[in-house]
Design an enzyme around this catalytic site. Structure first.
Site, mmCIF file in Angstrom:
data_model
loop_
_atom_site.group_PDB
_atom_site.id
_atom_site.type_symbol
_atom_site.label_atom_id
_atom_site.label_comp_id
_atom_site.label_asym_id
_atom_site.label_seq_id
_atom_site.Cartn_x
_atom_site.Cartn_y
_atom_site.Cartn_z
ATOM 1 N N CYS A 101 -88.941 64.765 -49.751
ATOM 2 C CA CYS A 101 -89.373 65.237 -51.060
ATOM 3 C C CYS A 101 -89.614 66.740 -51.010
ATOM 4 O O CYS A 101 -90.185 67.263 -50.044
ATOM 5 C CB CYS A 101 -90.643 64.505 -51.474
ATOM 6 S SG CYS A 101 -91.422 65.159 -52.973
ATOM 7 N N CYS A 104 -94.365 68.796 -51.404
ATOM 8 C CA CYS A 104 -95.448 69.244 -50.511
ATOM 9 C C CYS A 104 -94.883 69.902 -49.265
ATOM 10 O O CYS A 104 -94.788 69.287 -48.195
ATOM 11 C CB CYS A 104 -96.345 68.060 -50.147
ATOM 12 S SG CYS A 104 -97.263 67.418 -51.556
ATOM 13 N N CYS A 178 -97.744 59.173 -54.565
ATOM 14 C CA CYS A 178 -97.684 60.611 -54.311
ATOM 15 C C CYS A 178 -99.062 61.153 -53.986
ATOM 16 O O CYS A 178 -100.026 60.899 -54.722
ATOM 17 C CB CYS A 178 -97.111 61.330 -55.530
ATOM 18 S SG CYS A 178 -97.071 63.118 -55.372
ATOM 19 N N TYR A 273 -98.264 85.900 -73.629
ATOM 20 C CA TYR A 273 -97.791 84.646 -73.019
ATOM 21 C C TYR A 273 -98.918 83.624 -73.168
ATOM 22 O O TYR A 273 -99.343 82.988 -72.211
ATOM 23 C CB TYR A 273 -97.425 84.836 -71.542
ATOM 24 C CG TYR A 273 -96.556 86.046 -71.269
ATOM 25 C CD1 TYR A 273 -95.168 85.979 -71.389
ATOM 26 C CD2 TYR A 273 -97.124 87.259 -70.892
ATOM 27 C CE1 TYR A 273 -94.375 87.096 -71.131
ATOM 28 C CE2 TYR A 273 -96.333 88.377 -70.635
ATOM 29 C CZ TYR A 273 -94.966 88.288 -70.752
ATOM 30 O OH TYR A 273 -94.194 89.395 -70.501
ATOM 31 N N GLU A 294 -96.398 84.248 -77.921
ATOM 32 C CA GLU A 294 -95.821 83.204 -77.077
ATOM 33 C C GLU A 294 -94.422 82.884 -77.605
ATOM 34 O O GLU A 294 -94.219 82.796 -78.815
ATOM 35 C CB GLU A 294 -96.706 81.958 -77.116
ATOM 36 C CG GLU A 294 -96.107 80.695 -76.540
ATOM 37 C CD GLU A 294 -95.752 80.829 -75.069
ATOM 38 O OE1 GLU A 294 -94.615 80.472 -74.716
ATOM 39 O OE2 GLU A 294 -96.603 81.300 -74.286
ATOM 40 N N ASP A 334 -100.586 86.414 -68.966
ATOM 41 C CA ASP A 334 -100.420 85.174 -68.198
ATOM 42 C C ASP A 334 -98.939 84.800 -68.223
ATOM 43 O O ASP A 334 -98.544 83.792 -68.810
ATOM 44 C CB ASP A 334 -101.283 84.067 -68.797
ATOM 45 C CG ASP A 334 -101.256 82.789 -67.963
ATOM 46 O OD1 ASP A 334 -100.774 82.832 -66.810
ATOM 47 O OD2 ASP A 334 -101.708 81.739 -68.465
ATOM 48 N N CYS A 361 -98.964 83.368 -61.127
ATOM 49 C CA CYS A 361 -98.649 82.245 -60.246
ATOM 50 C C CYS A 361 -97.664 82.657 -59.164
ATOM 51 O O CYS A 361 -97.270 81.816 -58.346
ATOM 52 C CB CYS A 361 -98.101 81.068 -61.047
ATOM 53 S SG CYS A 361 -96.592 81.437 -61.964
#
Length: 404
Positions: A101, A104, A178, A273, A294, A334, A361
């Site tokens: 997967c 992770c 999961c 955003y 946005e 953002d 992020c």
């Protein structure tokens, strides 16, 4: 994204006698160097940089080459650990790892060392791309398991699974489910069939664990919106729209933004955003007159209902900014993973806000945009980092900027 920083010489080339290995060929053992942006570690083979997944700094590993299409580097997976690092643990998920997967990618890393690796990446990106020496830490935010409130599954062979890394291959879920999903995987009954095998192969199954309840669907959802709560405010969110996926993300990030901006009643603010108006709502509640921008029209429709005291415009931020007031006191940025970019940063700085909060992020995009901000006269007073994505390489940052 693979960033070719973290100890990579931009002039590195293959030697005259070097040969390109075939994809799937196993090379090594190779000594593993530092962590790089994107969750890879840096190794070298035949004078060429190889970004290796599933390895740790200081290890010696055999590497299966997975991609040789890049001019300056190759990609690979650590398939045998000859000398393990002390921070390596038995995998937290039986389907994580090479060929498994793609979610992770830090399932083999001690949780405390996961945060250390993320700290190193943030520090390296800030120093290399923005010239900023950062000595902060990555704060743990509970829960570190079962935190992902938005999940996407695929159906294959009558089983639910998730895609392998950069692949259309479906990896069936382990029997325990999961590790990071906030709720159990959808049942056949929830999906309206007697057996999962009755679903079309490769169909996507979506699962939301919202404050207003659980939503599971394939295709068009039965409800158009869900309700989420943050900063003491209820937010209507499109069912297939964006909301922070860790249950404490929204409150954590709002608290950081409010503490950094120190809003004052009567001020003006931009939420760029803005999504469904998370930061606009929190600032409006402090008496700030807010404008939000946005590109997602459905999100803007929700934002207008969520924060009736603010004004929202649908469109690209770089194009809509010119239509907003020419002065503002506060700005929240953002942006998506690609960042805000030079044009937006320059337009924001031209409004001479007294404070800017940048929620990121992606540490590389953050660092690049902080360099643009510095050129426009703004410097970060603080940069905080949060581990909102346990068992993965992802990290969230909040930078608070003021005029230099």
């Amino acid at each position: 994204m693979v960033d070719s920083g973290a100890g990579v010489d931009s002039g590195t080339t293959l030697g005259a006698t070097a040969t390109t290995p075939a994809v799937g060929e196993i090379v090594g053992p190779l000594p593993v160097g530092p962590i790089a942006h994107g969750g890879h570690c840096v190794a070298r083979y035949q004078a060429r940089v190889v970004f290796v997944r599933h390895a740790l700094p200081g290890e010696e590993v055999l590497v299966r080459i997975t991609d040789t299409s890049h001019a300056r580097y190759w990609l690979g997976d650590a398939v045998e650990i000859r000398t393990p690092a002390p921070e390596r643990i038995p995998s937290a998920c039986p389907v994580a790892g090479p060929g498994g997967c793609g979610g992770c990618d830090f399932a083999h890393v001690d949780p405390a060392f996961q945060r250390e690796l993320k700290r190193r990446v943030v520090a390296e990106q800030l120093q290399r791309l923005a010239g900023i020496e950062w000595s902060g830490e990555v704060a743990e935010v509970a829960p570190t398991d079962h935190w992902r409130t938005r999940m996407r599954y695929r159906v294959s062979g009558g089983e639910l699974g998730q895609l392998a890394h950069h692949s259309h291959t479906v990896i069936p879920l382990p029997q325990v489910g999961c590790r990071i999903a906030a709720g159990p995987a959808p049942s056949a009954a929830e999906l309206g069939v007697a057996d999962l095998a009755d679903l079309a192969p490769d169909i996507e199954v979506r699962q939301i664990e919202a404050a207003s309840g659980r939503v599971v669907h394939t295709g068009a959802p039965a409800v158009d919106t869900v309700t989420e709560t943050a900063a003491g405010i209820d937010f209507e969110v499109p069912t297939d729209g964006f909301w922070q996926i860790h249950p404490r993300s929204a409150d954590t990030l709002v608290a950081a933004v409010l503490a950094g901006l120190d809003p004052r009643a009567g001020e003006r603010g931009f939420d760029l955003y803005c999504g469904v108006g998370l930061f606009a709502g929190a600032l409006a509640a402090r008496g700030v007159t807010m404008w939000g921008v946005e590109s997602d029209k459905d999100a803007v429709s929700c934002a207008r209902r969520n924060v009736r005291a603010a004004r929202f415009t649908s469109g690209r931020v770089d194009r809509v900014l010119s239509k907003l007031p020419h002065r503002t006191d506060l700005v929240v940025l953002d942006p998506p993973r690609s960042g805000a970019g030079k044009q937006v940063i320059q337009q924001v700085a031209a409004r001479t806000p007294r404070a800017i909060a940048y929620v990121a992020c992606d540490p590389a995009a953050l660092a690049r945009d902080l360099a643009y901000a510095a050129a426009a006269g703004y410097q970060p007073d603080s940069i905080t980092a949060y581990d909102l994505f346990g068992w993965t390489h992802h990290v969230e940052c909040v930078a608070i900027l003021h005029p230099a």
